[in-house]
Design an enzyme around this catalytic site. Structure first.
Site, PDB file in Angstrom:
ATOM      1  N   THR A 123     102.720  -9.668  82.863  1.00  0.00           N
ATOM      2  CA  THR A 123     102.968 -11.044  84.071  1.00  0.00           C
ATOM      3  C   THR A 123     101.636 -12.203  84.448  1.00  0.00           C
ATOM      4  OG1 THR A 123     103.687  -8.796  84.902  1.00  0.00           O
ATOM      5  CG2 THR A 123     103.099 -10.428  87.165  1.00  0.00           C
ATOM      6  N   LEU A 151     109.116  -2.598  85.700  1.00  0.00           N
ATOM      7  CA  LEU A 151     109.743  -1.055  85.717  1.00  0.00           C
ATOM      8  C   LEU A 151     108.296  -0.534  86.435  1.00  0.00           C
ATOM      9  CD1 LEU A 151     108.292  -1.040  81.793  1.00  0.00           C
ATOM     10  CD2 LEU A 151     110.614  -1.159  82.174  1.00  0.00           C
ATOM     11  N   ARG A 152     108.663   0.735  87.122  1.00  0.00           N
ATOM     12  CA  ARG A 152     107.580   1.469  88.119  1.00  0.00           C
ATOM     13  C   ARG A 152     107.436   2.242  86.950  1.00  0.00           C
ATOM     14  NH1 ARG A 152     112.319   3.292  91.905  1.00  0.00           N
ATOM     15  NH2 ARG A 152     113.283   3.464  89.206  1.00  0.00           N
ATOM     16  N   GLU A 153     105.784   2.746  87.458  1.00  0.00           N
ATOM     17  CA  GLU A 153     105.243   3.806  86.055  1.00  0.00           C
ATOM     18  C   GLU A 153     106.041   5.063  87.153  1.00  0.00           C
ATOM     19  OE1 GLU A 153     100.851   3.376  86.373  1.00  0.00           O
ATOM     20  OE2 GLU A 153     100.932   1.514  86.040  1.00  0.00           O
ATOM     21  N   ASN A 206     107.416  -8.790  93.575  1.00  0.00           N
ATOM     22  CA  ASN A 206     106.477  -8.062  93.915  1.00  0.00           C
ATOM     23  C   ASN A 206     105.279  -7.986  95.400  1.00  0.00           C
ATOM     24  OD1 ASN A 206     106.743  -6.336  91.677  1.00  0.00           O
ATOM     25  ND2 ASN A 206     104.832  -6.688  90.294  1.00  0.00           N
ATOM     26  N   LEU A 248     109.981   1.153 102.998  1.00  0.00           N
ATOM     27  CA  LEU A 248     109.696   1.053 103.939  1.00  0.00           C
ATOM     28  C   LEU A 248     109.309   1.842 104.652  1.00  0.00           C
ATOM     29  CD1 LEU A 248     113.101   0.117 105.284  1.00  0.00           C
ATOM     30  CD2 LEU A 248     111.190  -1.405 105.429  1.00  0.00           C
ATOM     31  N   GLY A 251     101.763   4.315 104.791  1.00  0.00           N
ATOM     32  CA  GLY A 251     101.105   5.729 104.616  1.00  0.00           C
ATOM     33  C   GLY A 251     100.094   4.853 104.537  1.00  0.00           C
ATOM     34  N   CYS A 258     100.063  -3.373  89.650  1.00  0.00           N
ATOM     35  CA  CYS A 258     101.202  -4.328  89.665  1.00  0.00           C
ATOM     36  C   CYS A 258     100.830  -4.557  91.361  1.00  0.00           C
ATOM     37  CB  CYS A 258     102.058  -4.457  89.908  1.00  0.00           C
ATOM     38  SG  CYS A 258     102.320  -4.397  87.927  1.00  0.00           S
TER      39      CYS A 258
HETATM   40  C1  UDX Z   1     105.798  -1.283  90.976  1.00  0.00           C
HETATM   41  C2  UDX Z   1     106.874  -2.134  91.216  1.00  0.00           C
HETATM   42  O1  UDX Z   1     107.122  -1.981  91.792  1.00  0.00           O
HETATM   43  C3  UDX Z   1     107.313  -2.439  89.609  1.00  0.00           C
HETATM   44  O2  UDX Z   1     108.966  -3.193  90.124  1.00  0.00           O
HETATM   45  C4  UDX Z   1     106.268  -4.316  89.018  1.00  0.00           C
HETATM   46  O3  UDX Z   1     106.968  -3.972  87.775  1.00  0.00           O
HETATM   47  C5  UDX Z   1     105.110  -2.971  88.964  1.00  0.00           C
HETATM   48  O4  UDX Z   1     105.148  -2.774  90.318  1.00  0.00           O
HETATM   49  P1  UDX Z   1     104.355   0.170  90.594  1.00  0.00           P
HETATM   50  O5  UDX Z   1     103.090  -0.322  90.135  1.00  0.00           O
HETATM   51  O6  UDX Z   1     104.467   1.400  89.082  1.00  0.00           O
HETATM   52  O7  UDX Z   1     105.464  -0.459  90.483  1.00  0.00           O
HETATM   53  O8  UDX Z   1     104.663   1.430  91.817  1.00  0.00           O
HETATM   54  P2  UDX Z   1     105.821   1.227  93.192  1.00  0.00           P
HETATM   55  O9  UDX Z   1     106.739   2.546  92.707  1.00  0.00           O
HETATM   56  O10 UDX Z   1     106.655   0.036  92.861  1.00  0.00           O
HETATM   57  O11 UDX Z   1     104.446   1.847  93.863  1.00  0.00           O
HETATM   58  C6  UDX Z   1     103.444   0.776  94.362  1.00  0.00           C
HETATM   59  C7  UDX Z   1     102.491   1.126  95.580  1.00  0.00           C
HETATM   60  O12 UDX Z   1     103.074   1.528  97.078  1.00  0.00           O
HETATM   61  C8  UDX Z   1     102.347   2.416  95.813  1.00  0.00           C
HETATM   62  O13 UDX Z   1     101.264   3.148  95.871  1.00  0.00           O
HETATM   63  C9  UDX Z   1     103.223   3.639  96.364  1.00  0.00           C
HETATM   64  O14 UDX Z   1     102.668   4.777  96.828  1.00  0.00           O
HETATM   65  C10 UDX Z   1     103.042   2.453  97.871  1.00  0.00           C
HETATM   66  N1  UDX Z   1     104.563   1.822  97.860  1.00  0.00           N
HETATM   67  C11 UDX Z   1     105.552   2.550  98.184  1.00  0.00           C
HETATM   68  C12 UDX Z   1     104.434   2.974  99.506  1.00  0.00           C
HETATM   69  O15 UDX Z   1     103.568   2.891 100.209  1.00  0.00           O
HETATM   70  N2  UDX Z   1     105.175   2.663 101.113  1.00  0.00           N
HETATM   71  C13 UDX Z   1     106.767   2.623  99.993  1.00  0.00           C
HETATM   72  O16 UDX Z   1     107.454   2.411 100.684  1.00  0.00           O
HETATM   73  C14 UDX Z   1     106.594   2.305  98.330  1.00  0.00           C
END
Ligand code: UDX
Length: 428
Positions: A123, A151-153, A206, A248, A251, A258
């Protein structure tokens, strides 16, 4: 095709393994010799479900190998750049690893000057791909493509094999054609555009997802005083196809590698161009204060936390990962310890990394053990192990059966019936 992937972190390793699964011959490159040895022995340095097993299979089929030397990739038609672009002290993206990778690519090209595509998956700020193309212009058979990852971890491999979209920023038809061959087995909509557009799509995606979360977190604060339930509100909102149900969930805030880094990098980029992204500034502000707000709610129930044992369930920034970068748990542990609480924490994978930062907390090896003698328990990361619990046993073991559900993942109604005091995020 013969492919090299520079950088074997979450993005690079997942990209390398998924390309090998699609039948390409992949060489994974990293400067870290210990990591390369570990990978060559079939062990993933990161925790990502399914990755270890597929890595072993691909090594067994000689579809993938690893090295510290890009010069071993003389025949590579495509070189992916998947190095980290961490947050620098000023919030901008630190591009030093990217610069080093581009230098290595230029050296490879000097040794073996063939038509080759350089794919930037890291990125990077808007304009970096064009700058890279300029700086590699002397290597006249190199084409630079911007191909951001989403990608999501925790489900990175699945996302790599089933992408929501394939974004390709390129200025040559040959480069696009190679990318189409490379990804021929994947079914996803394509966006073929400029490198700058591709780069901004990544940051904007993001930032927008982060904004949805912060919006719901603010709404959760409002719900708390109105006596409404933010989970019902988000469900009702998400049924509108213009809104959709994802991201949505209120939390304790978002974390990870990211959202925090990309939102600040986008703000910096905008500032450099004289534009203020006020909404995004607020998104970050809300996220930073969300864990603090949550612990303040707890402090209203237990005004003097000093010497009180508090159980903290889940430490990684989200379930199914060992990643603690910007994890809300870190802010929560800091706030609890500042208030004098005695923390007993559990995480199936990430406890060791957190223990290095918070050596004074106690770390237990089973989730139920964290509750013993606790005046309250806080759910920070909704690992299955932290959600599906023996509540009968827990009720007997807690000093006070007070549950603070930071992810709205515990069965609140049932728990209240079972005699617990239950408080979620933004739930009446
Ligand atoms: C993210 C993007 O989703 C992905 O497309 C990008 O390439 C990298 O960053 P990631 O960081 O792996 O992926 O996690 P993600 O599932 O997106 O969650 C990010 C954070 O948001 C987490 O801490 C999660 O707990 C939080 N989250 C997610 C919320 O608090 N509420 C939600 O509704 C969704």
């Amino acid at each position: 095709m013969k492919v090299a992937v520079i950088g074997t972190g979450y993005v690079g390793l997942t990209t390398a393994v998924s390309l090998a699964m699609k039948g390409h011959e992949v060489l994974g490159i990293d400067v870290d010799a210990a990591k390369i040895e570990q990978l060559s022995n079939g062990r993933s340095p990161i925790y990502e479900p399914g990755l270890d097993q597929v890595l072993l299979e691909m090594l067994g089929q000689s579809k993938i190998r690893f090295s510290t030397k890009l010069l071993e990739a003389k025949e590579a038609q495509v070189v992916f750049v998947c190095v980290g672009t961490p947050e620098a002290a000023d919030g901008e993206a630190d591009l030093s690893y990217l610069h080093a990778a581009l230098q290595d690519i230029a050296s490879l090209h000097e040794h073996s000057p063939v038509e080759r595509i350089v794919v930037i998956k890291s990125t990077v700020p808007v304009g970096t791909g064009d700058w890279a193309a300029d700086s590699l212009r002397r290597c006249n058979q190199l084409h630079v493509v911007s191909n951001p990852e989403f990608l999501r971890e925790g489900c990175a491999l699945e996302d790599a094999l089933n992408p929501s979209r394939i974004i390709v920023g390129a200025d040559s038809e040959e480069a696009v054609a190679v990318m189409q061959t490379l990804y021929s087995g994947l079914s996803a909509p394509w966006v073929i555009t400029t490198r700058a557009n591709a780069e901004l799509i990544k940051y904007a995606s993001n930032a927008y997802l982060a904004a949805r979360i912060s919006f719901m977190n603010e709404l959760a604060r409002l719900s708390t005083v109105l006596g409404t339930d933010v989970t019902v509100v988000s469900h009702g909102m998400g049924l509108d196809s213009r809104i959709g149900p994802q991201f949505l969930r209120a939390g304790v805030g978002y974390g990870g590698s990211c959202f925090p880094k990309d939102t600040i990098a986008l703000l910096k980029l905008a500032n450099q161009h004289g534009v203020t992204l006020g909404l995004l500034e607020k998104v970050r502000e809300v996220n930073a204060s969300q864990p603090v707000w949550f612990i303040e709610q707890l402090a209203q129930k237990i005004p003097d936390l000093s010497g009180k044992r508090i159980a903290v369930l889940g430490l990684a920034f989200k379930p199914d990962t060992d990643d603690i970068r910007e994890a809300p748990a870190l802010r929560i542990l800091a706030a609890l310890q500042a208030a004098g609480a005695v923390v007993s924490a559990y995480d199936p994978i990430a406890a060791k990394a957190v223990a290095a930062l918070f050596p004074d907390a106690e770390y237990v090896t089973a989730p139920e053990a964290a509750f013993v003698g606790a005046y309250a328990a806080v759910l920070v990361t909704e690992w299955q192990e932290c959600v599906k619990l023996d509540w009968k046993l827990i009720k007997e073991q807690m000093e006070r059966p007070l549950l603070f559900d930071g992810r709205n993942a515990w069965p609140g109604d049932e728990l209240k019936k079972a005699g617990f005091e239950y408080q979620g995020v933004g739930r009446s």
